[in-house]
Scaffold this active site. Structure first.
Site, PDB file in Angstrom:
ATOM      1  N   ILE A  21       0.871  -1.190   0.000  1.00  0.00           N
ATOM      2  CA  ILE A  21       0.000   0.000   0.000  1.00  0.00           C
ATOM      3  C   ILE A  21       0.902   1.232   0.000  1.00  0.00           C
ATOM      4  CG2 ILE A  21      -1.778   1.286   1.211  1.00  0.00           C
ATOM      5  CD1 ILE A  21      -2.843  -1.350   2.270  1.00  0.00           C
TER       6      ILE A  21
ATOM      7  N   ASP B 283      -4.898   3.639  12.188  1.00  0.00           N
ATOM      8  CA  ASP B 283      -4.791   2.191  12.203  1.00  0.00           C
ATOM      9  C   ASP B 283      -5.038   1.794  13.646  1.00  0.00           C
ATOM     10  OD1 ASP B 283      -4.360  -0.404  11.606  1.00  0.00           O
ATOM     11  OD2 ASP B 283      -2.306  -0.188  10.917  1.00  0.00           O
TER      12      ASP B 283
END
Lengths: 497, 497
Positions: free
Chosen positions: A201, A260
């Site tokens: 990513i 996150d």
């Protein structure tokens, strides 16, 4: 209320949406994000209401219908459909409860995950859940509920083996393709290892990108079950399967703000291991200034949580804290990393020593942990399997089973354009900056351009003389190469003292 | 990267969006919610990236462009435009900071509000800010910063008067149209009262809906300044102006989850008073089981916050806690409430006594507070202004200045279809349920149908005999009337014991 369909000619790709003119919405006392029951004949579905301000989007008396709803109703432009106010998904109340700081029950978490999976929640609603988990934190119970709910809402692999080994690295260290070495060693030792990996990513390569240089990685579930039966293992891209589908939708709203939430990360990782039937899991937590984990206390905290979660889920866990202060391996970028791995499996002298050592250590731990090797014998056994060529043979079997050909290290395509960085002074390499290394490789074109990236000629603690080669950058565009070189030269990617 | 424009033929009505095929996005290493610099010739703008999964939405090599971006670039279908990765709005980092539990500085709050106002944030990003404020709470400093930032990002009225009176009720009590009585009394007393009111969101009528029965309420700013100069006051819909525009966008994401973060509510209310130049503000906090505030301690808590905020903003405040346990006035619904107010201002015996008393009390407080009446004389002065007809005259002047005609109570249009609810037993009315009263009136069609709603023939503590009229319901649809009647009869809207 009856309205005439305007085909919007767009798929939303997610939640079902219909669009109504703001004047009609006011008349009908409807608000954006309300749920509408939309009916044509005996077909009915629930859609989220979006409100159009201009008649250009949708004029009064018409309802703008997106592809998913048209399909559900078998409706077309000009049809008359019936709408009425429906109920909001049950999970909205659960999300509100979490926002208010209360712990959620298993039934509530299941409801939320089910609605996420079924595309019932809008971005606003889903974001509220994710940020509530982030701001208010999740209890261990909630993490377990979330993990189980994610497992239950997707596909599963059910390997026949009693022992199913798996490994996971939380990432952040360029190179570090231990998976590509450890999995074939374990498979050669007779273990079952269904390894689903991710694509990059924000890094120059994910394990799935690197494996893809050698073999197809997007395989349907049925094919994977066959590969597992025939060969005992695979290394594929998890995103190609419908494993824990809620997870990707959660990541979609986490990504824009780089949130996150720890609880969600734990649940995400463990769910992906549970769905492939893992019984023994090794987790690698690299610690370093450029890694996800900046210091040992963060790593210890996460280690405890992994251990707790493994116990509840019935997965045997080993969680190791490793050195993430510099890249592992020499190549950075899918093809360059794949070449390192092939060299290593083939016993070529050019293989990176650090990757070899770390892979043997991890493979050894898993061999002991699964009972294949006696306590203390794992490293030697892994080393033996590697040296004998059995690991390489197992890798070739996996590559062929996935649809690839036996690899030839020299034929792995690297980008044609190169530039080199040389030492401007003599001394010792005291630092290699993970984040800058990743940046240079990405600017050069990795991971989209498989052959792009960089090759490190030195590692930390190496003594170099002025003019010695430090790195070679590979790119397929002169502009990208120039920019990558500028970054590599101007920023302190390698510090020599 | 150059792509060919596909005109999506839709306005998003908010943030600028372009749509790219997922294969192109992967090639270009772009993610949903990234910002793109989009360029055609010398025109350039920043748009949010949305990713299309199917080629039907947008095929490879093309970029789906929504109306706002087409306008900004002067582009049309088939044009070639240039895109490159842009930077995310600065406020994203501030939102992340708030999510992480830190207090924001004034510059950070200003940045967020500016980006909200300029439609720079996506729903995901805006929701993260709103839920972070909700979950982590806001400090008094942050509330002040938010208030000031909302004031500065919109239009403002600058009344010439030294004293500018205003009032606000936090709502939740059906009827309760004190504003329609208090404002004309104050204007008749020579005060400047620029009252911006809201429409109903979840209630049967907002003050703006009720005033609209008598006069236009959506007036441009220039016209309002003239009305204020000529008459000294107005009652209009705040939504028609560009006052504190960030507020409405915040409410858009709060509404789906029924969140109403206290700090944001305070900032929203105070900003709307500050932009009209209020110097003296009376806030009404009704407490009752059906109101926003369920008990006195909640009200006391909010009262303290209002007082603190007023001090910092330099607005003189009086915050009163009132009885919100039953509807105020007899009519519920825009026209029925407007008729109550006209009766009251005209001195008609049919005017509701409770509305009269509460309005005089509030007007009296404001008269004393602004120095128009001596301490203790406010109520009597308000009463005198009302009885003499001066308040009615002031109301007529406001109505005419806003574009309406002198009202005739009997000519106010109510819905033609009616149904009555009678007492099924004799006894005393011990409870009237605010929430159920609102529900019945809304089912009957209020506020979209101005003449719909209900009329209460009795109030709390009234003694009734079996068969006495309790309420009359008004609707323009037999189906709605039947359903409203069913609700009114089956549920315990009025409890008699």
């Amino acid at each position: 209320m009856r309205l005439i369909v305007k085909d919007m000619d767009i798929a939303t790709g997610g939640v079902q949406v219909v669009l109504i003119n703001q004047e009609d919405a006011r008349m009908l006392d409807l608000h954006a994000e309300d749920r509408l029951l939309v009916r044509k004949g005996r077909r009915e579905t629930t859609a989220v209401l979006d409100i159009g301000e201009s008649p250009k989007a949708v004029p009064r008396g018409r309802v703008g219908v997106f592809e998913e709803v048209l399909d559900a109703l078998h409706a077309k432009d000009g049809d008359v459909i019936e709408i009425e106010l429906g109920e909001k998904p049950k999970s909205i109340a659960c999300i509100k409860k979490k926002l208010d700081g209360f712990e959620l029950s298993q039934a509530e978490v299941v409801q939320i995950v089910k609605d996420i999976t079924d595309d019932k929640l809008t971005d606003i609603e889903l974001t509220s859940y994710v940020t509530a988990n982030y701001a208010n934190g999740m209890s261990m119970k909630e993490i377990v509920f979330l993990t189980k709910a994610m497992v239950e809402t997707g596909d599963r692999l059910v390997p026949k083996a009693k022992i199913v080994a798996d490994l996971h690295c939380i990432g952040g260290v360029p190179g570090n393709r231990t998976t590509m070495i450890v999995v074939p060693i374990l498979v050669a030792a007779g273990l079952t290892v269904p390894k689903t990996a991710s694509r990059a990513i924000t890094s120059p390569a994910g394990t799935a990108d690197t494996m893809e240089v050698l073999a197809p990685v997007a395989l349907p579930k049925k094919r994977l079950e066959q590969v597992l039966k025939d060969v005992g293992g695979f290394i594929v891209w998890g995103g190609a399967m419908n494993l824990a589908p809620a997870d990707e939708k959660i990541i979609h709203v986490e990504h824009p703000l780089s949130i996150d939430a720890e609880g969600q990360m734990l649940a995400s990782i463990m769910a992906k291991k549970a769905v492939v039937g893992a019984t023994h899991l090794l987790v690698d937590l690299p610690v370093g200034p450029g890694s996800k984990l900046k210091n040992k206390s963060e790593a210890l905290h996460l280690q405890r949580h992994f251990d707790d979660l493994g116990k509840v889920l019935g997965i045997k866990m080993k969680v190791i804290i490793t050195n993430g202060s510099e890249p592992i391996g020499n190549g950075i970028g899918p093809a360059l990393e794949a070449r390192d791995c092939v060299w290593l499996l083939q016993g070529d002298a050019r293989a990176p020593k650090d990757l070899l050592k770390k892979s043997l250590k991890m493979a050894g731990m898993l061999l002991e942990f699964t009972g294949k090797a006696a306590e203390g014998d794992g490293y030697a056994m892994a080393n033996g399997i590697l040296r004998s060529g059995e690991a390489y043979d197992a890798m070739v079997r996996m590559i062929k089973a996935q649809g690839g050909k036996e690899p030839v290290a020299e034929k792995i395509q690297l980008c044609k354009l190169t530039a080199v960085v040389k030492a401007r002074r003599s001394g010792t390499v005291i630092k290699i900056d993970d984040a800058l290394i990743a940046r240079v490789a990405r600017i050069a074109g990795a991971p989209q351009s498989k052959g792009a990236g960089l090759f490190l000629h030195v590692h930390k603690h190496a003594d170099v003389k002025q003019g010695d080669l430090l790195m070679t950058i590979y790119s397929d565009s002169q502009a990208k190469l120039d920019f990558a070189l500028k970054e590599a030269v101007n920023k302190e990617v390698l510090i020599i003292q």
